[in-house]
Design a protein around this motif. Structure first.
Motif, short mmCIF file in Angstrom:
data_model
loop_
_atom_site.label_atom_id
_atom_site.label_comp_id
_atom_site.label_asym_id
_atom_site.label_seq_id
_atom_site.Cartn_x
_atom_site.Cartn_y
_atom_site.Cartn_z
N LEU A 124 0.75 -1.24 -0.04
CA LEU A 124 0.05 0.02 0.17
C LEU A 124 0.83 1.17 0.01
O LEU A 124 0.37 2.20 -0.70
CB LEU A 124 -0.98 -0.02 0.96
N CYS A 125 2.13 1.31 0.76
CA CYS A 125 2.95 2.38 0.61
C CYS A 125 3.63 2.59 -0.66
O CYS A 125 3.73 3.86 -1.20
CB CYS A 125 4.01 2.28 1.66
N ILE A 126 4.05 1.32 -1.13
CA ILE A 126 4.52 1.50 -2.76
C ILE A 126 3.49 2.40 -3.70
O ILE A 126 3.81 2.96 -4.36
CB ILE A 126 4.91 0.03 -2.92
N LEU A 127 2.21 1.55 -3.49
CA LEU A 127 1.43 2.09 -4.55
C LEU A 127 0.71 3.56 -4.14
O LEU A 127 0.68 4.39 -5.09
CB LEU A 127 -0.19 1.28 -4.16
N ALA A 128 0.73 4.17 -3.04
CA ALA A 128 0.75 5.42 -2.50
C ALA A 128 1.88 6.43 -3.05
O ALA A 128 1.62 7.49 -3.56
CB ALA A 128 0.55 5.55 -0.79
N MET A 129 3.12 5.67 -2.85
CA MET A 129 4.39 6.40 -3.47
C MET A 129 3.86 6.53 -5.01
O MET A 129 4.26 7.63 -5.41
CB MET A 129 5.48 5.65 -3.25
N ILE A 130 3.68 5.63 -5.62
CA ILE A 130 3.62 5.73 -7.05
C ILE A 130 2.56 6.75 -7.62
O ILE A 130 2.68 7.32 -8.51
CB ILE A 130 3.37 4.41 -7.68
N SER A 131 1.35 6.68 -6.76
CA SER A 131 0.31 7.63 -6.94
C SER A 131 0.82 9.09 -6.78
O SER A 131 0.29 9.94 -7.58
CB SER A 131 -1.02 7.20 -6.21
N CYS A 132 1.53 9.47 -5.83
CA CYS A 132 1.67 10.54 -5.49
C CYS A 132 2.81 10.97 -6.46
O CYS A 132 2.73 12.22 -6.90
CB CYS A 132 2.41 10.78 -4.19
N ASN A 133 3.82 10.27 -6.81
CA ASN A 133 4.76 10.72 -7.96
C ASN A 133 3.95 10.83 -9.27
O ASN A 133 4.44 11.79 -10.10
CB ASN A 133 5.90 9.56 -8.03
N THR A 134 3.03 10.11 -9.65
CA THR A 134 2.15 10.18 -10.98
C THR A 134 1.52 11.71 -10.68
O THR A 134 1.49 12.40 -11.74
CB THR A 134 1.21 9.22 -11.27
N CYS A 135 0.84 12.15 -9.48
CA CYS A 135 0.32 13.46 -9.53
C CYS A 135 1.33 14.41 -9.39
O CYS A 135 1.13 15.55 -10.24
CB CYS A 135 -0.38 13.36 -8.07
N CYS A 136 2.45 14.16 -9.06
CA CYS A 136 3.43 15.08 -8.97
C CYS A 136 3.83 15.59 -10.29
O CYS A 136 3.98 16.70 -10.84
CB CYS A 136 4.83 14.70 -8.33
N MET A 137 4.10 14.57 -11.46
CA MET A 137 4.57 14.73 -12.76
C MET A 137 3.38 15.43 -13.31
O MET A 137 3.67 16.16 -14.26
CB MET A 137 5.05 13.38 -13.29
N THR A 138 2.06 14.87 -13.21
CA THR A 138 1.06 15.59 -13.72
C THR A 138 0.98 17.03 -13.35
O THR A 138 0.70 17.76 -14.51
CB THR A 138 -0.26 14.84 -13.30
N PHE A 139 1.17 17.40 -12.27
CA PHE A 139 0.90 18.79 -12.00
C PHE A 139 2.01 19.73 -12.37
O PHE A 139 2.05 20.67 -12.89
CB PHE A 139 0.77 18.96 -10.43
N PHE A 140 3.30 18.98 -12.53
CA PHE A 140 4.33 19.55 -12.95
C PHE A 140 4.38 20.02 -14.72
O PHE A 140 4.72 21.15 -14.99
CB PHE A 140 5.73 18.94 -12.89
N VAL A 141 3.72 19.06 -15.14
CA VAL A 141 3.49 19.35 -16.87
C VAL A 141 2.66 20.32 -16.90
O VAL A 141 2.96 21.31 -17.72
CB VAL A 141 3.13 17.93 -17.42
N LYS A 142 1.58 20.41 -16.00
CA LYS A 142 0.34 21.55 -16.10
C LYS A 142 1.14 22.79 -15.72
O LYS A 142 0.84 24.12 -16.43
CB LYS A 142 -0.74 21.22 -15.12
N ALA A 143 1.99 22.77 -14.76
CA ALA A 143 2.84 24.12 -14.33
C ALA A 143 3.47 24.55 -15.53
O ALA A 143 3.83 25.66 -15.88
CB ALA A 143 3.42 23.80 -13.18
N LEU A 144 4.26 23.59 -16.02
CA LEU A 144 5.10 23.84 -17.34
C LEU A 144 4.36 24.50 -18.49
O LEU A 144 4.73 25.55 -19.17
CB LEU A 144 5.83 22.73 -17.85
#
Length: 119
Positions: A37-57
């Motif tokens: 569950l921690c690994i899945l949460a980490m992957i989900s958070c990193n996916t959100c991080c990249m999604t929001f970063f692309v939107k910021a760019l």
């Protein structure tokens, strides 16, 4: 430029890092399900991080501004999470360096705002 996407990117990156540290920490003697569950949460958070970063760019006039805002929020939120979750301590030297990072961030963002007002 709207900076909320860059801020969210940095915060999700820090939370993803905290989940990664939780699942690999030797202090946590957890079951396999909790680690997964921690690994899945980490992957989900990193996916959100990249999604929001692309939107910021996409919203930014310069990739430098989005990168600096995201990185500085990631850095600061990681320190807060490290203190709250892992009882990590930071020194005055660390906080003075962080202050210089924030001052640089303000200078870069204000310079970018001045250029957009002129154009």
């Amino acid at each position: 430029m709207k900076i909320q996407y860059a801020i969210l990117s940095g915060c999700f990156g820090a939370v993803g890092g905290a989940f990664g540290k939780l699942c690999s920490s030797s202090n946590v003697q957890a079951s396999l399900i909790i680690n997964l569950l921690c690994i899945l949460a980490m992957i989900s958070c990193n996916t959100c991080c990249m999604t929001f970063f692309v939107k910021a760019l996409h919203q930014s006039n310069s990739s430098l501004v989005a990168t600096i805002i995201s990185s500085s929020f990631n850095y600061s939120f990681s320190a807060v999470l490290g203190f709250l979750i892992f009882d990590e301590m930071t020194s005055l030297y660390w906080w003075s360096g962080f202050l210089f990072i924030l001052i640089g961030l303000v200078l870069i963002v204000s310079e970018d705002n001045n250029k957009s007002k002129i154009n």
